[in-house]
Every structure is written in C-alpha cells, then in structure tokens.
Scaffold this active site. Structure first.
Site, PDB file in Angstrom:
ATOM      1  N   MET A 134       0.811  -1.209   0.000  1.00  0.00           N
ATOM      2  CA  MET A 134       0.000   0.000   0.000  1.00  0.00           C
ATOM      3  C   MET A 134       0.852   1.271   0.000  1.00  0.00           C
ATOM      4  O   MET A 134       0.541   2.239   0.668  1.00  0.00           O
ATOM      5  CB  MET A 134      -0.943  -0.011   1.214  1.00  0.00           C
ATOM      6  CG  MET A 134      -1.835  -1.235   1.271  1.00  0.00           C
ATOM      7  SD  MET A 134      -2.792  -1.543  -0.236  1.00  0.00           S
ATOM      8  CE  MET A 134      -4.081  -0.346  -0.030  1.00  0.00           C
TER       9      MET A 134
ATOM     10  N   ILE B 232       2.985   4.005  -2.604  1.00  0.00           N
ATOM     11  CA  ILE B 232       3.239   4.408  -3.989  1.00  0.00           C
ATOM     12  C   ILE B 232       4.720   4.228  -4.296  1.00  0.00           C
ATOM     13  O   ILE B 232       5.583   4.614  -3.500  1.00  0.00           O
ATOM     14  CB  ILE B 232       2.779   5.873  -4.201  1.00  0.00           C
ATOM     15  CG1 ILE B 232       1.249   5.927  -4.139  1.00  0.00           C
ATOM     16  CG2 ILE B 232       3.297   6.421  -5.522  1.00  0.00           C
ATOM     17  CD1 ILE B 232       0.673   7.321  -4.126  1.00  0.00           C
TER      18      ILE B 232
ATOM     19  N   HIS C 130      -5.294  -5.470  -7.826  1.00  0.00           N
ATOM     20  CA  HIS C 130      -6.082  -4.321  -7.365  1.00  0.00           C
ATOM     21  C   HIS C 130      -7.540  -4.754  -7.243  1.00  0.00           C
ATOM     22  O   HIS C 130      -8.069  -5.433  -8.135  1.00  0.00           O
ATOM     23  CB  HIS C 130      -5.946  -3.162  -8.356  1.00  0.00           C
ATOM     24  CG  HIS C 130      -6.694  -1.940  -7.918  1.00  0.00           C
ATOM     25  ND1 HIS C 130      -6.212  -1.110  -6.923  1.00  0.00           N
ATOM     26  CD2 HIS C 130      -7.885  -1.447  -8.295  1.00  0.00           C
ATOM     27  CE1 HIS C 130      -7.098  -0.139  -6.720  1.00  0.00           C
ATOM     28  NE2 HIS C 130      -8.115  -0.319  -7.540  1.00  0.00           N
TER      29      HIS C 130
ATOM     30  N   GLU D 239      -9.612 -12.819  -5.983  1.00  0.00           N
ATOM     31  CA  GLU D 239      -8.193 -12.423  -6.017  1.00  0.00           C
ATOM     32  C   GLU D 239      -7.317 -13.648  -5.806  1.00  0.00           C
ATOM     33  O   GLU D 239      -6.286 -13.840  -6.473  1.00  0.00           O
ATOM     34  CB  GLU D 239      -7.896 -11.378  -4.924  1.00  0.00           C
ATOM     35  CG  GLU D 239      -8.617 -10.059  -5.123  1.00  0.00           C
ATOM     36  CD  GLU D 239      -8.178  -9.004  -4.114  1.00  0.00           C
ATOM     37  OE1 GLU D 239      -7.000  -8.955  -3.748  1.00  0.00           O
ATOM     38  OE2 GLU D 239      -9.051  -8.208  -3.685  1.00  0.00           O
TER      39      GLU D 239
HETATM   40  C1  GAR Z   1      -6.240  -6.916  -1.458  1.00  0.00           C
HETATM   41  O1  GAR Z   1      -7.629  -6.786  -1.561  1.00  0.00           O
HETATM   42  C2  GAR Z   1      -5.556  -6.223  -2.610  1.00  0.00           C
HETATM   43  O2  GAR Z   1      -6.259  -6.309  -3.817  1.00  0.00           O
HETATM   44  C3  GAR Z   1      -5.508  -4.805  -2.117  1.00  0.00           C
HETATM   45  O3  GAR Z   1      -5.204  -4.896  -0.760  1.00  0.00           O
HETATM   46  C4  GAR Z   1      -5.705  -6.134  -0.253  1.00  0.00           C
HETATM   47  C5  GAR Z   1      -4.574  -6.855   0.431  1.00  0.00           C
HETATM   48  O4  GAR Z   1      -5.045  -8.008   1.066  1.00  0.00           O
HETATM   49  N1  GAR Z   1      -4.535  -4.029  -2.838  1.00  0.00           N
HETATM   50  C6  GAR Z   1      -4.680  -2.751  -3.142  1.00  0.00           C
HETATM   51  O5  GAR Z   1      -5.652  -2.101  -2.802  1.00  0.00           O
HETATM   52  C7  GAR Z   1      -3.537  -2.148  -3.932  1.00  0.00           C
HETATM   53  N2  GAR Z   1      -3.918  -0.902  -4.497  1.00  0.00           N
HETATM   54  P1  GAR Z   1      -4.024  -9.128   1.514  1.00  0.00           P
HETATM   55  O6  GAR Z   1      -2.940  -8.427   2.334  1.00  0.00           O
HETATM   56  O7  GAR Z   1      -4.852 -10.042   2.382  1.00  0.00           O
HETATM   57  O8  GAR Z   1      -3.482  -9.792   0.299  1.00  0.00           O
END
Ligand code: GAR
Length: 208
Positions: free
Chosen positions: A86, A88, A105, A170
């Site tokens: 998270m 940039i 994403h 995902e």
């Molecule tokens: C996931 O939903 C991913 O798509 C999102 O953060 C979450 C992480 O979950 N990513 C973003 O928003 C990137 N812009 P995780 O740590 O359980 O994989």
C-alpha cells in the site's frame, strides 16, 4: 525456477494464496514497509526471508525505494509481486522492474483506482465489480491487464461483504497470473497482455 520477491503491507492473504498454489517459482523474500505486517508470518513459517523496512525511518520516498531495490537485488528477483503493498512506488523503481512487476487491485480497472474501491463501487451502484492483476506502470493502478475476475454486486452488500466476495477471486487469479509469468506465457504488446496458450481465459466470472 522463476525467483519471486513479494512486497506487502498487511494481512498477506494474497501472498498466502500464492504460497499454497504450488507454483513453479522460488520465493526469495517477502518485504514489508510495515514491520508489524501479519503477512510476513507466512514467509517466516516457510523459511522464506522476511524483511521489514519501516518507511517511517527513511527521509524520502526515493531513499526508501533505493533501499527496497537493494534488498530485492540481494534476494534476487525475476518477478516482483505486489500483494497488498500500500505504498506508492517511485518512477525509478517502476522503470527498473518494468515488465516484471505485477499488482493486484480490488476493482475492475480502469474503474475505481486508488483506495476504498468497494465503497466506491457501492456508491456508484455498479452491478458488477471485481479485481484485476496488471503489470505496473508509473501511473497509479494502471498498466497492461493480465487477468480480471468479475463478481455480482448484491442489493444488501456492504463494503465488507463485497470485499470478501472479491478477495475470494483475487486468490484465484493472482496464482494464475504468476503461473503464466513463470511459464513464460505472458506477452505484452501495445499495452495489452496476451497469453501464449490456446483456449485460455483471461477473465473469470463468479456467481454469488
Ligand atoms: C487486497 O484486496 C488487494 O487487492 C488490495 O489490498 C488487499 C490486500 O489483502 N490491494 C490494493 O488495494 C492495492 N492498491 P491481503 O494483504 O490479504 O493480500
């Protein structure tokens, strides 16, 4: 074997899905910009180097990314996978790993880049939502799309219920994308990604 470094900032459920997918890759390190990221535990549990680089200890984004590059280079990476990372990334970082840097994403890009995608989808009243794996370019949440999964938006959804439905997808599409990369099947041309395989689907439609 394709060497993969994973960057994450939190829970790491996508990283876990990748670890459990029996991919033809070697995970050489997991790196978090948040020292307390639970996702690093998935690496530690499997003896994969888990590296915490607290971004608060760096004077600038550029300085942080330089150290990040050093750590990635020490570990060795053919592919850098952003799994809930998270922060940039700077242009030099993105350019260095061009065509071997992928992100997941939680929206059907180019809709809903940025944060709080599920709340945004509900606000707009879209009936289909989803997630996207894409190659990373300097433009935030943008770049050649590898695979997308779509889920229905239900009348009684909250951001949390919608997020859970998307997250399940995902965990399906990220391992598929990494597998294609490792097998050398992804071809980027003209900003689009094709898979060098007959009859392959770059989209997934889920039912509720
Ligand atoms: C996931 O939903 C991913 O798509 C999102 O953060 C979450 C992480 O979950 N990513 C973003 O928003 C990137 N812009 P995780 O740590 O359980 O994989």
């Amino acid at each position: 074997m394709t060497r993969v470094v994973v960057l994450l900032s939190g829970r790491g459920s996508n990283f876990k899905a990748l670890l459990e997918a029996d991919l033809p890759v070697t995970f050489t390190a997991a790196i978090s910009n948040r020292p307390d990221a639970a996702g690093l535990e998935h690496a530690r549990a499997r003896g994969i180097p888990a590296i915490a680089l607290d971004h608060k200890n760096f004077p600038s984004r550029a300085a942080f990314d330089e150290t990040l590059i050093n750590e990635i280079e020490k570990a060795g990476a053919d592919l850098v996978v952003l799994a809930g990372y998270m922060r940039i990334l700077t242009k030099p970082f993105v350019e260095r790993y061009a065509d071997r840097l992928i992100n997941i994403h939680p929206s059907l890009l180019p809709m809903f880049p940025g944060l709080d995608t599920h709340a945004a989808a509900l606000r707009e009243g879209v009936k289909i939502h989803g997630c996207t794996v894409h190659f990373v370019t300097p433009q935030l949440d943008h770049g050649p799309i590898v695979i997308q999964a779509a889920v229905p938006v239900l009348a009684d959804d909250t951001p949390a219920t919608l997020a859970a439905r998307v997250l399940a997808q995902e965990h399906r599409i990220y391992p598929q994308a990494v597998r294609w990369f490792a097998e050398g099947k992804l071809v980027i041309s003209d900003g689009r990604v094709n898979v060098r395989e007959d009859g392959v689907s770059q989209w997934v439609l889920s039912t509720p």
